[in-house]
Design a protein around this motif. Structure first.
Motif, PDB file in Angstrom:
ATOM      1  N   UNK A 588     -19.624 -16.661 -57.061  1.00 29.29           N
ATOM      2  CA  UNK A 588     -18.887 -15.742 -57.760  1.00 29.29           C
ATOM      3  C   UNK A 588     -19.146 -14.433 -57.871  1.00 29.29           C
ATOM      4  N   UNK A 589     -20.442 -14.058 -57.617  1.00 32.35           N
ATOM      5  CA  UNK A 589     -21.302 -12.938 -57.798  1.00 32.35           C
ATOM      6  C   UNK A 589     -21.639 -12.177 -56.561  1.00 32.35           C
ATOM      7  N   UNK A 590     -20.943 -10.931 -56.502  1.00 27.55           N
ATOM      8  CA  UNK A 590     -20.895 -10.074 -55.236  1.00 27.55           C
ATOM      9  C   UNK A 590     -22.277  -9.303 -55.237  1.00 27.55           C
ATOM     10  N   UNK A 591     -23.239  -9.606 -54.300  1.00 32.94           N
ATOM     11  CA  UNK A 591     -24.323  -8.711 -54.473  1.00 32.94           C
ATOM     12  C   UNK A 591     -24.400  -7.417 -53.415  1.00 32.94           C
ATOM     13  N   UNK A 592     -23.129  -7.532 -52.701  1.00 34.60           N
ATOM     14  CA  UNK A 592     -23.352  -6.633 -51.604  1.00 34.60           C
ATOM     15  C   UNK A 592     -22.444  -5.358 -51.723  1.00 34.60           C
ATOM     16  N   UNK A 593     -21.268  -5.774 -52.261  1.00 31.61           N
ATOM     17  CA  UNK A 593     -20.231  -4.628 -52.049  1.00 31.61           C
ATOM     18  C   UNK A 593     -20.021  -3.874 -53.280  1.00 31.61           C
ATOM     19  N   UNK A 594     -20.280  -2.478 -53.489  1.00 33.50           N
ATOM     20  CA  UNK A 594     -20.075  -1.767 -54.637  1.00 33.50           C
ATOM     21  C   UNK A 594     -18.714  -1.667 -55.466  1.00 33.50           C
ATOM     22  N   UNK A 595     -18.666  -1.827 -56.834  1.00 31.15           N
ATOM     23  CA  UNK A 595     -17.431  -2.182 -57.411  1.00 31.15           C
ATOM     24  C   UNK A 595     -16.371  -1.174 -57.018  1.00 31.15           C
ATOM     25  N   UNK A 616     -17.408 -11.069 -58.541  1.00 31.47           N
ATOM     26  CA  UNK A 616     -17.614  -9.943 -59.362  1.00 31.47           C
ATOM     27  C   UNK A 616     -18.790  -8.914 -58.847  1.00 31.47           C
ATOM     28  N   UNK A 617     -18.709  -7.692 -58.576  1.00 30.49           N
ATOM     29  CA  UNK A 617     -19.732  -6.974 -58.030  1.00 30.49           C
ATOM     30  C   UNK A 617     -20.955  -6.741 -59.050  1.00 30.49           C
ATOM     31  N   UNK A 618     -22.120  -6.874 -58.707  1.00 33.59           N
ATOM     32  CA  UNK A 618     -23.100  -6.276 -59.601  1.00 33.59           C
ATOM     33  C   UNK A 618     -23.625  -4.837 -59.552  1.00 33.59           C
ATOM     34  N   UNK A 619     -23.055  -4.364 -58.405  1.00 38.00           N
ATOM     35  CA  UNK A 619     -23.636  -3.047 -58.208  1.00 38.00           C
ATOM     36  C   UNK A 619     -22.488  -1.765 -58.570  1.00 38.00           C
ATOM     37  N   UNK A 620     -23.024  -1.158 -59.141  1.00 36.44           N
ATOM     38  CA  UNK A 620     -22.061   0.031 -59.450  1.00 36.44           C
ATOM     39  C   UNK A 620     -22.260   1.114 -58.412  1.00 36.44           C
ATOM     40  N   UNK A 621     -21.441   2.066 -58.476  1.00 34.81           N
ATOM     41  CA  UNK A 621     -21.708   3.213 -57.430  1.00 34.81           C
ATOM     42  C   UNK A 621     -20.551   4.466 -57.952  1.00 34.81           C
ATOM     43  N   UNK A 622     -21.160   5.582 -57.719  1.00 35.89           N
ATOM     44  CA  UNK A 622     -20.486   6.802 -58.143  1.00 35.89           C
ATOM     45  C   UNK A 622     -19.752   7.217 -56.676  1.00 35.89           C
ATOM     46  N   UNK A 705     -21.577  -1.673 -47.680  1.00 42.30           N
ATOM     47  CA  UNK A 705     -22.708  -1.813 -48.723  1.00 42.30           C
ATOM     48  C   UNK A 705     -22.823  -0.562 -49.642  1.00 42.30           C
ATOM     49  N   UNK A 706     -22.452   0.551 -48.947  1.00 40.13           N
ATOM     50  CA  UNK A 706     -22.614   1.952 -49.599  1.00 40.13           C
ATOM     51  C   UNK A 706     -21.209   2.854 -49.787  1.00 40.13           C
ATOM     52  N   UNK A 707     -20.419   2.841 -48.729  1.00 37.90           N
ATOM     53  CA  UNK A 707     -19.551   3.775 -48.588  1.00 37.90           C
ATOM     54  C   UNK A 707     -18.263   3.281 -47.801  1.00 37.90           C
ATOM     55  N   UNK A 708     -17.248   3.441 -47.987  1.00 32.88           N
ATOM     56  CA  UNK A 708     -15.804   3.086 -47.434  1.00 32.88           C
ATOM     57  C   UNK A 708     -15.208   4.145 -47.171  1.00 32.88           C
ATOM     58  N   UNK A 709     -14.556   4.320 -45.932  1.00 33.89           N
ATOM     59  CA  UNK A 709     -13.643   5.366 -45.632  1.00 33.89           C
ATOM     60  C   UNK A 709     -12.567   4.982 -44.741  1.00 33.89           C
ATOM     61  N   UNK A 710     -11.474   5.222 -45.421  1.00 35.98           N
ATOM     62  CA  UNK A 710      -9.905   4.862 -44.583  1.00 35.98           C
ATOM     63  C   UNK A 710      -9.504   6.022 -44.022  1.00 35.98           C
ATOM     64  N   UNK A 711      -9.256   5.902 -42.792  1.00 34.52           N
ATOM     65  CA  UNK A 711      -8.424   7.016 -42.116  1.00 34.52           C
ATOM     66  C   UNK A 711      -7.210   6.747 -41.199  1.00 34.52           C
ATOM     67  N   UNK A 712      -5.962   7.435 -41.511  1.00 36.81           N
ATOM     68  CA  UNK A 712      -4.858   6.971 -40.997  1.00 36.81           C
ATOM     69  C   UNK A 712      -4.465   8.257 -40.124  1.00 36.81           C
TER      70      UNK A 712
END
Length: 714
Positions: A588-595, A616-622, A705-712
């Motif tokens: 139940x712990x997400x070690x990969x994907x930022x919150x 639940x993600x353990x990694x926070x991200x700005x 693991x670090x950045x997600x970009x969604x383009x339309x």
């Protein structure tokens, strides 16, 4: 060692204090010396084994296995060097550190320098928590970069005696490893296996263990490490008893994980996709009609293969007279029926054919009351055209492709073999090109091939028998020559031995004669690990069940990532397809994907599967999720590549985008099981409607693991 094993960056200079690392330096020096000696010894042993006589039969096989074992161990030792060491633990009742390694290692005096990570004594290194320290006082894990330690992570479970002797920043190496750059191959995570993952890795092999977990929970990590652990710890699963088969969802996934098992000291695990189990899988297409795919996904239709084969195993209902040179031999319907019972239970159809033919010849020769010698009578029967024609019609050699193709091209045959199908279903399954194979056909082709066996088997067996006969005749001539000499020089005792039938048999090793290369994926296997198992249809499960008679499985998946929906529980699904001893472990712990990414992805899957196991993600991200226009793709990638010397990105959903060395291009369904530093989704709303579209969007989003970009598109 002339160079320190530690290469800590300036901001971690406090960790370079000799009080913290002097003991490690001394131990690494001992490891380096022992490695040099071990590599030299193993190289010498390998040279000696290779130069030794190969032998025949089992001796040759044992020699090959020893060459493989020594080569694999040498490869691992040379590949890792000091970074075989994962870290060390200190027990509460013994201040002497115990160092944990990918492999066990001892020096020339027998002193244990590294304890294999899979051994029971190493379990606390992975499983200890502050709530349950498992007898530990402290634990240290190393982070290796290019063969030297770039960080380490100390945990102290009791404060007594550790003031000034541990770096108590508790998360640096672990969190840093989670946020590190990815590459085209799965990174090494053994040293940071967590307690929840380790508990699943070390679970027993009996029955079926389901590892249920959402994105980033380490399901694939667990599956791979569990494969290596079970081979080490459970003698019932070794290669002589079938070994372990690891089944992944697609070829990009297998390429991604290719380095992991060798890095754990295991090179004997077979890996494949479901397509690889069947020769036609390489060129099979996706079934265009969803209703046809649904019909073919049923286990009942796979079981109809038995009726399809039985149709060609009916003895003649009328007798016949078989002509010989002197008279005729009456072969009754009962004689035919008796002959057709000659094949042993479970013998494949094509391989049973020779057994039945031999029984027919025996029946005819027993009934013969003429004067013709047995050898002449047998040759006469073998050439009897009427007998051969009748037998070939009653029990023909069959090809799996022809058998399954007939089901789709001869409606009456399909109705006979699958009487529960309605008229509309039979019509829907019919197709003009009966052998234009789709992925949905593969379970039926596999079942047919298993039931039929190889149509060339009898020809190969005859060639093999001829080779054995020729070798026996050659050995007989050799023995005759030896007897001629021995009778004069050594007396009757040796002559008696040479004339013995057992001695003649011992000279002919049938296993050493020319044969065929076995199908390494045919099984049976002692244990099967299935990743992304939520995608398997009931029919596809039959392909794996028949390869694992022990029903020993590790089943890894996430109901929320099932592209065609998964409304049952794991228990219900697996009991329905034929498994009965089922345990479920949830991660139940997400070690990969930022919150920030998970916050955007969670509503996507909740909309179609409210009870999804969203971790639940353990990694926070700005870094927020970025939305933009498809026209921005080039500049986004250029900016990212310029700012990141390492790492890998992936564009998902644009088939026209051409991949580069550091930017992959994948369809949504092929991104499953993979991870990338930067993920760019192109028009995700066009991935599809309903459950399939939502799952594809959810899976693609959670690869980041670090950045997600969604383009339309505009």
């Amino acid at each position: 060692m002339t160079t320190s094993a530690f290469d800590l960056p300036d901001h971690l200079s406090a960790k370079a204090d000799p009080k913290l690392i002097a003991g490690d330096e001394q131990h690494f020096a001992a490891i380096a010396e022992s490695l040099e000696q071990t590599i030299s010894d193993l190289s010498g042993r390998l040279d000696a084994v290779r130069k030794a006589a190969g032998g025949i039969g089992q001796a040759a096989m044992d020699r090959d296995l020893e060459v493989h074992r020594l080569t694999a161990r040498l490869r691992t030792l040379r590949r890792f060097g000091l970074d075989l060491c994962l870290g060390h633990l200190v027990s509460a009742d013994n201040p002497e550190p115990v160092y944990i390694g990918r492999l066990g290692l001892t020096d020339s005096t027998g002193r244990r320098l590294l304890l294999d990570w899979r051994s029971p004594a190493a379990e606390p290194f992975f499983g200890a928590t502050h709530a349950n320290p498992m007898g530990l006082a402290s634990r240290r894990r190393y982070r290796w970069t290019r063969g030297r330690i770039s960080d380490y992570w100390d945990e102290v479970f009791t404060a007594a005696g550790f003031e000034g002797h541990a770096a108590l920043d508790d998360q640096s190496a672990f969190i840093a490893s989670l946020g590190g750059s990815r590459s085209s191959r799965m990174r090494d995570v053994l040293s940071t296996i967590q307690a929840d993952q380790d508990a699943v890795i070390r679970a027993g092999s009996s029955g079926a263990l389901v590892v249920d977990g959402g994105p980033g929970t380490g399901k694939t990590v667990v599956a791979l490490h569990r494969s290596a652990y079970l081979l080490y710890s459970d003698p019932r699963l070794d290669h002589r008893r079938g070994g372990v088969l690891f089944v992944g969802p697609h070829q990009p996934y297998l390429a991604y994980i290719a380095d992991v098992l060798p890095s754990l000291g295991e090179e004997g695990v077979q890996t494949c996709t479901l397509r690889d189990l069947v020769a036609e899988g390489a060129s099979a297409t996706v079934e265009a009609d969803p209703e046809v795919a649904r019909l073919k996904s049923s286990a009942d239709l796979v079981k109809a293969i038995e009726a399809a084969v039985r149709f060609y195993e009916e003895p003649p209902t009328k007798g016949m007279t078989v002509a010989t040179q002197e008279s005729g031999i009456r072969l009754s319907a009962d004689d035919w029926a008796d002959a057709f019972q000659a094949a042993g239970p479970g013998t494949p159809h094509n391989e049973a054919r020779d057994q039945i033919w031999e029984e027919l010849l025996t029946i005819l020769m027993d009934k013969y009351d003429g004067d013709e010698p047995d050898d002449l009578l047998r040759r006469s029967l073998l050439r009897n055209r009427e007998l051969l024609t009748t037998f070939n019609r009653a029990w023909p050699l069959l090809e799996a492709a022809d058998l399954v193709g007939d089901l789709w091209s001869v409606p009456a045959y399909l109705r006979k073999c699958a009487p529960w199908l309605g008229t509309d279903d039979v019509r829907r399954l019919r197709r003009d090109d009966a052998q234009a194979w789709t992925v949905s056909d593969l379970p039926l082709l596999d079942a047919a091939r298993q039931r039929l066996g190889d149509p060339e088997a009898s020809r190969r067996q005859r060639r093999h028998n001829a080779a054995v006969t020729a070798e026996r005749e050659r050995m007989t001539r050799v023995v005759d020559d030896l007897i001629e000499v021995a009778d004069d020089e050594y007396g009757t005792g040796l002559v008696t031995m040479l004339r013995g039938e057992d001695f003649h048999d011992a000279l002919v090793d049938e296993t050493a004669l020319p044969g065929t290369e076995p199908d390494r994926l045919a099984g049976p296997f002692a244990h099967i690990v299935v990743d992304e198992a939520q995608e398997l249809t009931d029919a596809e499960w039959q392909m794996l069940l028949q390869r694992c008679p022990s029903r020993s499985f590790t089943i890894v998946g996430d109901r929320a990532q099932a592209r065609h929906g998964f409304t049952e529980s794991w228990q219900e699904r697996l009991e329905r397809i034929g498994l009965d001893r089922i345990n479920v472990a949830s991660l139940t712990i997400n070690y990969r994907t930022p919150d920030t990414v998970m916050a955007e992805a969670e509503p996507v899957i909740r909309a179609v599967l409210p009870d999804a196991n969203v971790p639940t993600s353990v990694r926070t991200s700005d870094a927020p999720v970025v939305h933009g226009s498809v026209s921005d793709l080039g500049s986004i990638l250029d900016t990212w590549l310029a700012a990141h010397a390492d790492g890998i990105a992936c564009v998902i959903g644009d088939p026209t985008f051409r991949a580069t060395a550091r930017v992959r291009s994948l369809a949504p369904e092929l991104s499953k099981g993979l991870e990338f530093d930067l993920v760019v989704l192109i028009d995700p709303e066009k991935f599809g409607d309903g459950i399939e579209g939502a799952v594809d969007r959810y899976v693609a989003m959670t690869r980041a693991t670090q950045q997600l970009v969604i383009l339309t598109s505009p």
